[in-house]
Design a protein around this motif. Structure first.
Motif, PDB file in Angstrom:
ATOM      1  N   THR A   1      85.217  53.124  64.322  1.00 39.17           N
ATOM      2  CA  THR A   1      84.509  54.388  64.530  1.00 39.17           C
ATOM      3  C   THR A   1      83.049  54.231  64.137  1.00 39.17           C
ATOM      4  N   TYR A   2      82.218  54.588  65.045  1.00 38.80           N
ATOM      5  CA  TYR A   2      80.781  54.450  64.825  1.00 38.80           C
ATOM      6  C   TYR A   2      80.295  55.516  63.863  1.00 38.80           C
TER       7      TYR A   2
ATOM      8  N   ASN B   1      76.483  51.169  59.899  1.00 45.54           N
ATOM      9  CA  ASN B   1      77.791  51.422  59.289  1.00 45.54           C
ATOM     10  C   ASN B   1      78.831  51.822  60.328  1.00 45.54           C
TER      11      ASN B   1
ATOM     12  N   GLU C   1      78.021  52.109  69.782  1.00 47.18           N
ATOM     13  CA  GLU C   1      79.371  52.404  70.306  1.00 47.18           C
ATOM     14  C   GLU C   1      79.884  51.255  71.165  1.00 47.18           C
TER      15      GLU C   1
ATOM     16  N   ARG D   1      88.481  51.145  56.079  1.00 41.93           N
ATOM     17  CA  ARG D   1      87.425  50.537  55.272  1.00 41.93           C
ATOM     18  C   ARG D   1      86.078  50.841  55.916  1.00 41.93           C
ATOM     19  N   PHE D   2      85.122  51.112  55.080  1.00 40.69           N
ATOM     20  CA  PHE D   2      83.762  51.255  55.590  1.00 40.69           C
ATOM     21  C   PHE D   2      83.116  49.894  55.641  1.00 40.69           C
ATOM     22  N   VAL D   3      82.523  49.614  56.754  1.00 41.83           N
ATOM     23  CA  VAL D   3      81.852  48.323  56.889  1.00 41.83           C
ATOM     24  C   VAL D   3      80.359  48.579  57.053  1.00 41.83           C
ATOM     25  N   ARG D   4      79.626  47.956  56.212  1.00 38.43           N
ATOM     26  CA  ARG D   4      78.175  48.042  56.336  1.00 38.43           C
ATOM     27  C   ARG D   4      77.712  46.759  56.978  1.00 38.43           C
ATOM     28  N   THR D   5      76.819  46.878  57.891  1.00 42.34           N
ATOM     29  CA  THR D   5      76.378  45.672  58.585  1.00 42.34           C
ATOM     30  C   THR D   5      74.865  45.636  58.698  1.00 42.34           C
ATOM     31  N   ASP D   6      74.327  44.453  58.603  1.00 41.74           N
ATOM     32  CA  ASP D   6      72.888  44.312  58.784  1.00 41.74           C
ATOM     33  C   ASP D   6      72.558  44.056  60.247  1.00 41.74           C
TER      34      ASP D   6
ATOM     35  N   LEU E   1      83.339  52.511  60.659  1.00 43.60           N
ATOM     36  CA  LEU E   1      84.597  52.610  59.946  1.00 43.60           C
ATOM     37  C   LEU E   1      85.628  51.733  60.645  1.00 43.60           C
TER      38      LEU E   1
END
Lengths: 359, 359
Positions: A143-144, A149, A174, A164-169, A151
DNA sequence: TTTTAGCACTCCTTTCGTTCAAGTGCTAAA
DNA sequence: TTTAGCACTTGAACGAAAGGAGTGCTAAAA
């Protein structure tokens, strides 16, 4: 195995265990003759008691004290002598009101079960929600949230999901998430962890081009999600009830108990016993040192063939087994009943209970 | 307010509290003169002690026992007399190793914090994960499982998500779910619960045609998801450490404590105190009867302006406050540090810690 | 052969007085 | 203002004594 015991010895043993469970004081020969259930003199009973002691069913804290049951004595009692306890109207009402609670969410149900058990039996109650044996993620969904970030939702089996929340650089959108989702569902969903070898993962990374960097953190989450221990939870209610039993007030017993409650690993071990009806662990029977002087009685909650949890109580060996067993059996089965939906044998969503004639 | 106390009285009070914290025995005038920190006779100290008692800082368990601090005495001690405790290398190492643990998942972090605190301080530790003040679902996402089941994912704020399995008698497919998802995001996402009036919901149901029946169960889940209490959790570790302090071995203190640990509501109340540094509740100061003779020391964990939890310890009033305060401050700030990512002020996903130079 | 009354014996628990030590408050002197 | 000295209080520790519960054994009764 137990044939060695004459009916009279059994009756005497039963009377002693019953009396000791109720009073907590060693019971002597006089107590039994006074109870009128035997037409025997105290001397005869003394002889029998001496023999029961020789056979290992009874022991004396010291000369000139009455007898108390040994672990073997309790074992024989629960296996062969104990009578069924019929739950009173009030007790049934209490149990039923719990089962009829609004939410049939498994967590709450099991947690509440603990509270009710502790109240009803006056022993600390143990309520376990078991991790499901699932060991694959069956489906991924992303999920965007924003560019940096998203989900990650992992569905495991048909009754459990982890997020889980994923943080990405690496900025995502979408579209990228759809692609990643598809790749995950192709490569990882339904696969056993052993499939996820390094080359396999590299192959996966290739499919993702610029977004290959997302694979490794996600795989880490996958490992976490399928970790069976992750999901199991053990609650203990009414710990303070232990203090009502003098046996815990002295020596290190209380500390042993509290320590065990704290660590929980021994408890999990004990609760892992197979056996589909009520299981009774008396003292150190199962090799757990901290259980000396204490008994654990529990029953798994089985829904549609799967063990989803357990309820039980823990208390002194001189526990009111018959009442406890009845209560546990009733509650465990009751919970299973609430969770079970005959049509499909699956865990049901809470709404199902409230709106059974929806169709 | 405290000006009434001469420096010498303060020094004597401090010495008494220090000694009592260490030994647990009432401290007499002789003990103090022997400690060499005063060049005064025991008689003088006795006079001072008598005055401190008259002022309410000390009390005597009985004539001919030494003095022990009152709640007021402890209060003055922690407010004005207590010295900073410098954590030892070993202690720092223990705390740091915990903070550097692989997972920075907030639940585990806070849970582990409790274990470490209990170990380090030798008092039962309390670790709270606070429910976030979020009161809207910011985003919905639906995942298809099969015709009769789908997964409802509700994202709340940017740091929390809830999932529910929804069983439906109305067969669904991917397409329907997309539509439902869109409707939910339009009608419900970001809206306050008060918006969800019956007419509003009916309007929503109209948009869904045949699938209107799904609205009411889903809305029920929404209510559950935004329930603040749902998400808060309080763990207590090392309960057995209470037994190491004789003050709990007698009377009903232990029962009071265990009861409080069981119910948890009083604890939540106490922990709700505002105050951004370490908070110290001594005895019944806050009106909780069960706290008589015990103190609670805790600090909130604040990340990016939001309180996400708290860590603390609970123990006898004669607690090693200076050490406890140092440890709690260090750990609370440390956890906040692990969870905080300066760039965006948001909670970070675990991977972030392991791979800080990804870009 | 089994049961029972009788009795001596053991050992825990309670009680009570004694002693002991710690610590105090007060007084009078420094 | 401080201190030495002393009488006093009081809980804790100890031990003796008394009490009680319960046993095992023996010998008689059923």
């Amino acid at each position: 195995m137990y044939n060695e015991l004459s009916p009279r010895k059994q009756a005497i043993l039963k009377a002693i265990v019953d009396a000791y469970i109720e009073s907590g004081d060693p019971v002597g020969s006089k107590t039994l003759t006074q109870s009128k259930q035997f037409v025997l003199s105290s001397a005869t009973i003394r002889n029998e008691m001496a023999e029961l002691e020789a056979l290992g069913y009874l022991e004396q804290p010291h000369t000139s004290a009455g007898r108390i049951p040994t672990e073997l004595g309790y074992r024989f009692y629960v296996d062969a002598l104990m009578q069924d306890y019929a739950l009173s109207q009030g007790e049934l009402a209490e149990l039923n009101s719990m089962l009829k609670a609004k939410s049939a969410e498994i967590d709450k149900l099991i947690h509440n079960a603990g509270k009710v058990m502790a109240n009803l039996t006056n022993y600390p109650a143990i309520a376990v929600k078991q991790g499901q044996g699932k060991n694959t993620v069956t489906r991924f969904s992303l999920t965007y949230i924003d560019e940096g970030n998203f989900l990650l939702v992992m569905v495991c089996g048909s009754r459990s999901a982890k997020t889980r929340f994923v943080r990405t650089d690496i900025p995502v959108n979408e579209e990228v998430l759809r692609m990643l989702e598809q790749v995950l569902n192709n490569f990882v969903a339904g696969k056993d962890l052993s499939t996820l070898t390094l080359p396999y993962l590299m192959q996966m990374e290739q499919c993702l081009g610029n977004y290959a960097g997302l694979v490794s953190p996600i795989i880490k989450f996958v490992y976490e999600a399928v970790d069976k221990d992750e999901e199991r939870a053990l609650h203990i209610d009414g710990v303070d009830k232990l203090l009502e039993y003098p046996e815990f007030m002295e020596s290190g017993k209380l500390k042993d108990m509290l320590g065990m409650f704290d660590r929980k690993d021994e408890l999990f071990e004990l609760l892992d016993e197979e056996g589909d009806d009520v299981t009774i662990c008396i003292g150190r029977e199962k090799g757990v040192e901290a259980m000396a002087g204490s008994s654990l009685v529990f029953k798994k909650i089985v829904v549609g063939g799967k063990t989803v949890g357990a309820v039980g109580v823990i208390g002194p060996c001189r526990m009111d087994y018959s009442k406890v067993v009845s209560a546990i059996r009733y509650l465990s089965d009751g919970i299973a009943g609430v969770l079970y939906t005959p049509q499909n044998g699956q865990l049901t969503a809470p709404t199902e209970q409230d709106d059974p004639n929806k169709r």
